[in-house]
Design a protein around this motif. Sequence first.
Motif, PDB file in Angstrom:
ATOM      1  N   THR A  26       0.814  -1.226   0.000  1.00 43.74           N
ATOM      2  CA  THR A  26       0.000   0.000   0.000  1.00 43.74           C
ATOM      3  C   THR A  26       0.847   1.275   0.000  1.00 43.74           C
ATOM      4  O   THR A  26       0.305   2.377   0.060  1.00 43.74           O
ATOM      5  N   ASP A  27       2.174   1.149  -0.065  1.00 41.71           N
ATOM      6  CA  ASP A  27       3.071   2.304  -0.025  1.00 41.71           C
ATOM      7  C   ASP A  27       3.268   2.929  -1.405  1.00 41.71           C
ATOM      8  O   ASP A  27       3.074   2.278  -2.445  1.00 41.71           O
ATOM      9  N   ALA A  28       3.725   4.178  -1.382  1.00 43.02           N
ATOM     10  CA  ALA A  28       4.269   4.836  -2.564  1.00 43.02           C
ATOM     11  C   ALA A  28       5.535   5.575  -2.158  1.00 43.02           C
ATOM     12  O   ALA A  28       5.712   5.931  -0.992  1.00 43.02           O
ATOM     13  N   ILE A  29       6.415   5.808  -3.119  1.00 37.40           N
ATOM     14  CA  ILE A  29       7.580   6.676  -2.925  1.00 37.40           C
ATOM     15  C   ILE A  29       7.347   7.930  -3.750  1.00 37.40           C
ATOM     16  O   ILE A  29       7.038   7.849  -4.950  1.00 37.40           O
ATOM     17  N   VAL A  30       7.473   9.079  -3.099  1.00 37.63           N
ATOM     18  CA  VAL A  30       7.240  10.360  -3.764  1.00 37.63           C
ATOM     19  C   VAL A  30       8.518  11.183  -3.726  1.00 37.63           C
ATOM     20  O   VAL A  30       9.177  11.279  -2.675  1.00 37.63           O
ATOM     21  N   LYS A  31       8.881  11.735  -4.874  1.00 32.04           N
ATOM     22  CA  LYS A  31       9.974  12.707  -4.944  1.00 32.04           C
ATOM     23  C   LYS A  31       9.401  14.058  -4.533  1.00 32.04           C
ATOM     24  O   LYS A  31       8.495  14.585  -5.189  1.00 32.04           O
ATOM     25  N   VAL A  66       5.053  11.144  -8.042  1.00 31.48           N
ATOM     26  CA  VAL A  66       5.123   9.731  -7.702  1.00 31.48           C
ATOM     27  C   VAL A  66       6.292   9.083  -8.440  1.00 31.48           C
ATOM     28  O   VAL A  66       6.402   9.176  -9.666  1.00 31.48           O
ATOM     29  N   GLU A  67       7.168   8.432  -7.675  1.00 32.62           N
ATOM     30  CA  GLU A  67       8.325   7.739  -8.235  1.00 32.62           C
ATOM     31  C   GLU A  67       8.100   6.236  -8.331  1.00 32.62           C
ATOM     32  O   GLU A  67       8.570   5.588  -9.264  1.00 32.62           O
ATOM     33  N   GLU A  68       7.431   5.670  -7.337  1.00 34.76           N
ATOM     34  CA  GLU A  68       7.264   4.220  -7.277  1.00 34.76           C
ATOM     35  C   GLU A  68       5.973   3.910  -6.539  1.00 34.76           C
ATOM     36  O   GLU A  68       5.577   4.640  -5.620  1.00 34.76           O
ATOM     37  N   LEU A  69       5.320   2.831  -6.934  1.00 38.21           N
ATOM     38  CA  LEU A  69       4.040   2.452  -6.341  1.00 38.21           C
ATOM     39  C   LEU A  69       4.062   1.002  -5.892  1.00 38.21           C
ATOM     40  O   LEU A  69       4.570   0.121  -6.611  1.00 38.21           O
ATOM     41  N   GLY A  70       3.500   0.760  -4.696  1.00 37.27           N
ATOM     42  CA  GLY A  70       3.299  -0.606  -4.260  1.00 37.27           C
ATOM     43  C   GLY A  70       2.218  -1.280  -5.083  1.00 37.27           C
ATOM     44  O   GLY A  70       1.384  -0.627  -5.724  1.00 37.27           O
ATOM     45  N   SER A  71       2.195  -2.608  -5.040  1.00 37.20           N
ATOM     46  CA  SER A  71       1.288  -3.365  -5.915  1.00 37.20           C
ATOM     47  C   SER A  71      -0.187  -3.132  -5.610  1.00 37.20           C
ATOM     48  O   SER A  71      -1.040  -3.371  -6.476  1.00 37.20           O
ATOM     49  N   ALA A  72      -0.513  -2.647  -4.405  1.00 39.47           N
ATOM     50  CA  ALA A  72      -1.914  -2.438  -4.040  1.00 39.47           C
ATOM     51  C   ALA A  72      -2.401  -1.017  -4.325  1.00 39.47           C
ATOM     52  O   ALA A  72      -3.566  -0.696  -4.060  1.00 39.47           O
ATOM     53  N   VAL A  73      -1.531  -0.152  -4.840  1.00 36.55           N
ATOM     54  CA  VAL A  73      -1.909   1.238  -5.125  1.00 36.55           C
ATOM     55  C   VAL A  73      -2.305   1.333  -6.586  1.00 36.55           C
ATOM     56  O   VAL A  73      -1.455   1.324  -7.485  1.00 36.55           O
ATOM     57  N   ARG A  74      -3.602   1.445  -6.861  1.00 35.38           N
ATOM     58  CA  ARG A  74      -4.105   1.324  -8.224  1.00 35.38           C
ATOM     59  C   ARG A  74      -4.593   2.632  -8.831  1.00 35.38           C
ATOM     60  O   ARG A  74      -4.809   2.711 -10.040  1.00 35.38           O
ATOM     61  N   PHE A  76      -3.103   5.622  -8.936  1.00 34.78           N
ATOM     62  CA  PHE A  76      -2.059   6.573  -9.317  1.00 34.78           C
ATOM     63  C   PHE A  76      -1.090   5.911 -10.280  1.00 34.78           C
ATOM     64  O   PHE A  76      -0.984   4.679 -10.353  1.00 34.78           O
ATOM     65  N   ARG A  77      -0.364   6.769 -11.010  1.00 37.28           N
ATOM     66  CA  ARG A  77       0.676   6.298 -11.912  1.00 37.28           C
ATOM     67  C   ARG A  77       1.984   7.031 -11.612  1.00 37.28           C
ATOM     68  O   ARG A  77       1.976   8.127 -11.066  1.00 37.28           O
ATOM     69  N   ARG A  78       3.075   6.408 -11.997  1.00 32.45           N
ATOM     70  CA  ARG A  78       4.367   7.051 -11.849  1.00 32.45           C
ATOM     71  C   ARG A  78       4.361   8.380 -12.611  1.00 32.45           C
ATOM     72  O   ARG A  78       3.899   8.461 -13.748  1.00 32.45           O
ATOM     73  N   GLY A  79       4.857   9.439 -11.977  1.00 32.05           N
ATOM     74  CA  GLY A  79       4.867  10.764 -12.584  1.00 32.05           C
ATOM     75  C   GLY A  79       3.701  11.645 -12.192  1.00 32.05           C
ATOM     76  O   GLY A  79       3.727  12.852 -12.454  1.00 32.05           O
ATOM     77  N   ASP A  80       2.672  11.063 -11.545  1.00 31.81           N
ATOM     78  CA  ASP A  80       1.553  11.892 -11.079  1.00 31.81           C
ATOM     79  C   ASP A  80       2.040  12.911 -10.057  1.00 31.81           C
ATOM     80  O   ASP A  80       2.879  12.613  -9.200  1.00 31.81           O
ATOM     81  N   ARG A  81       1.490  14.096 -10.155  1.00 29.46           N
ATOM     82  CA  ARG A  81       1.808  15.160  -9.196  1.00 29.46           C
ATOM     83  C   ARG A  81       0.785  15.101  -8.075  1.00 29.46           C
ATOM     84  O   ARG A  81      -0.428  15.136  -8.324  1.00 29.46           O
ATOM     85  N   VAL A  82       1.259  15.035  -6.832  1.00 29.77           N
ATOM     86  CA  VAL A  82       0.350  14.792  -5.707  1.00 29.77           C
ATOM     87  C   VAL A  82       0.651  15.732  -4.550  1.00 29.77           C
ATOM     88  O   VAL A  82       1.781  16.200  -4.375  1.00 29.77           O
ATOM     89  N   VAL A  83      -0.389  16.004  -3.774  1.00 31.72           N
ATOM     90  CA  VAL A  83      -0.231  16.630  -2.468  1.00 31.72           C
ATOM     91  C   VAL A  83      -0.383  15.522  -1.434  1.00 31.72           C
ATOM     92  O   VAL A  83      -1.219  14.609  -1.602  1.00 31.72           O
ATOM     93  N   ILE A  84       0.427  15.564  -0.403  1.00 27.38           N
ATOM     94  CA  ILE A  84       0.420  14.524   0.619  1.00 27.38           C
ATOM     95  C   ILE A  84      -0.330  15.026   1.834  1.00 27.38           C
ATOM     96  O   ILE A  84       0.006  16.079   2.398  1.00 27.38           O
ATOM     97  N   CYS A  85      -1.368  14.309   2.228  1.00 27.76           N
ATOM     98  CA  CYS A  85      -2.115  14.663   3.434  1.00 27.76           C
ATOM     99  C   CYS A  85      -1.213  14.463   4.654  1.00 27.76           C
ATOM    100  O   CYS A  85      -0.480  13.475   4.745  1.00 27.76           O
TER     101      CYS A  85
END
Length: 403
Positions: A26-31, A66-74, A76-85
Amino acid sequence: MKAIVWHAPGDIRLDDVAEPAIEEPTDAIVKITRTAICGTDLHAVRGSLPGMREGTVLGHEAVGTVEELGSAVRGFRRGDRVVICSTVSCGSCSYCRAGHTAQCDNANPHGPGAGTCFFGGPEPTGPVNGLQAEYARIPWASSTMVRVPDALGDDAALMVSDVLPTGWFGARIAQVSAGDTVAVLGAGIVGQCAIASAKRQGARRVIAVDSVRSRLDVAQSQNAEIVDFTQEDPVTAVHQLTLGIGVDRVIDAVGVDAFRPRSGPAADALPASPETFDAEQAVSAPDASPDGGQWQPGDAPSLALRWAAKMTAKAGSIGIAGVYPQGFDRCPVGVIQQRNLTVQGGNCNHSRHVPHLLEMVTRGTIDPTAFITRRTQPADAIEAYRAFDLREDGWLKTTVPMG
């Protein structure tokens, strides 16, 4: 990577630390492209947020890609621009589904009864490494990240990571409604966002209480009526402004690091003795390590609550958006009961409020970038912390571009 790391009260450093990695599906890595320094971070450095673990990366506000996505994160895609709660939430438990995302059953690794999990916090919150870094691991990413509209710049989106939702939440739990007269205690960044939020939730009048002239000037630019507690007693001033009735609602945007006035009418009319406040400080910041005037925890931890209870009209309500540590147990319950006041506190349910606040900011209904007063580079961030800590004029909100 570079990150701002907590080592001890009064000791934070820009360190080289290992880059984060996916730990759960359920993790993601964000730059991180932009982060910010918040008053809650100062609580940790001052020692008034006990339980910090050495080596924890600070910060709970960020925008990134978004740099990397866990297998359960559906979603979002790599490169999406996000705000982190700022607070972590799974999005699936009964609390998240009811909108109480800060009380998520699954986010805090200490279990459902452990309370809010947020980035860069003390041991009871997880802890989860914070966002004042080049990269960050985002747990429960599907709920904790929100895609940023293309039309919105990083500064505007960053303000929706924590401070604007917290101000909005403060007005909500204070029960602000059409026609209300509202007092906002504390004109820092959350107080400014609370003023803006109260007005957009229907408040007819807003009275802002603080002691820093530049903050009061910003509040006045929002058409708030201002009270400088170094010059007058705020309880008396509020009653004078309301013909002796008091305000309908109060938003406490100060929290545990409140400072008491040392002279003037407010000092003469303190709602508790100096000895009482000294004892409270010993409870709220037992590990504080001030260095002269630097990293001083608040010397009147319950002052905002005591003022709030006295300036609220009978049968009115108080919303506590300021930070109080779990071990702090001082509250003017007798005044609250005798005046039939309703009090609600809590940590902002960011995942609930961030999406529609992003829409409001995109439409121009609120412009939170007007509250950004400083921009600094990572290499200068520690000095920015030190200046912000001293409550000097002009230090309202500081952003830090990370890349």
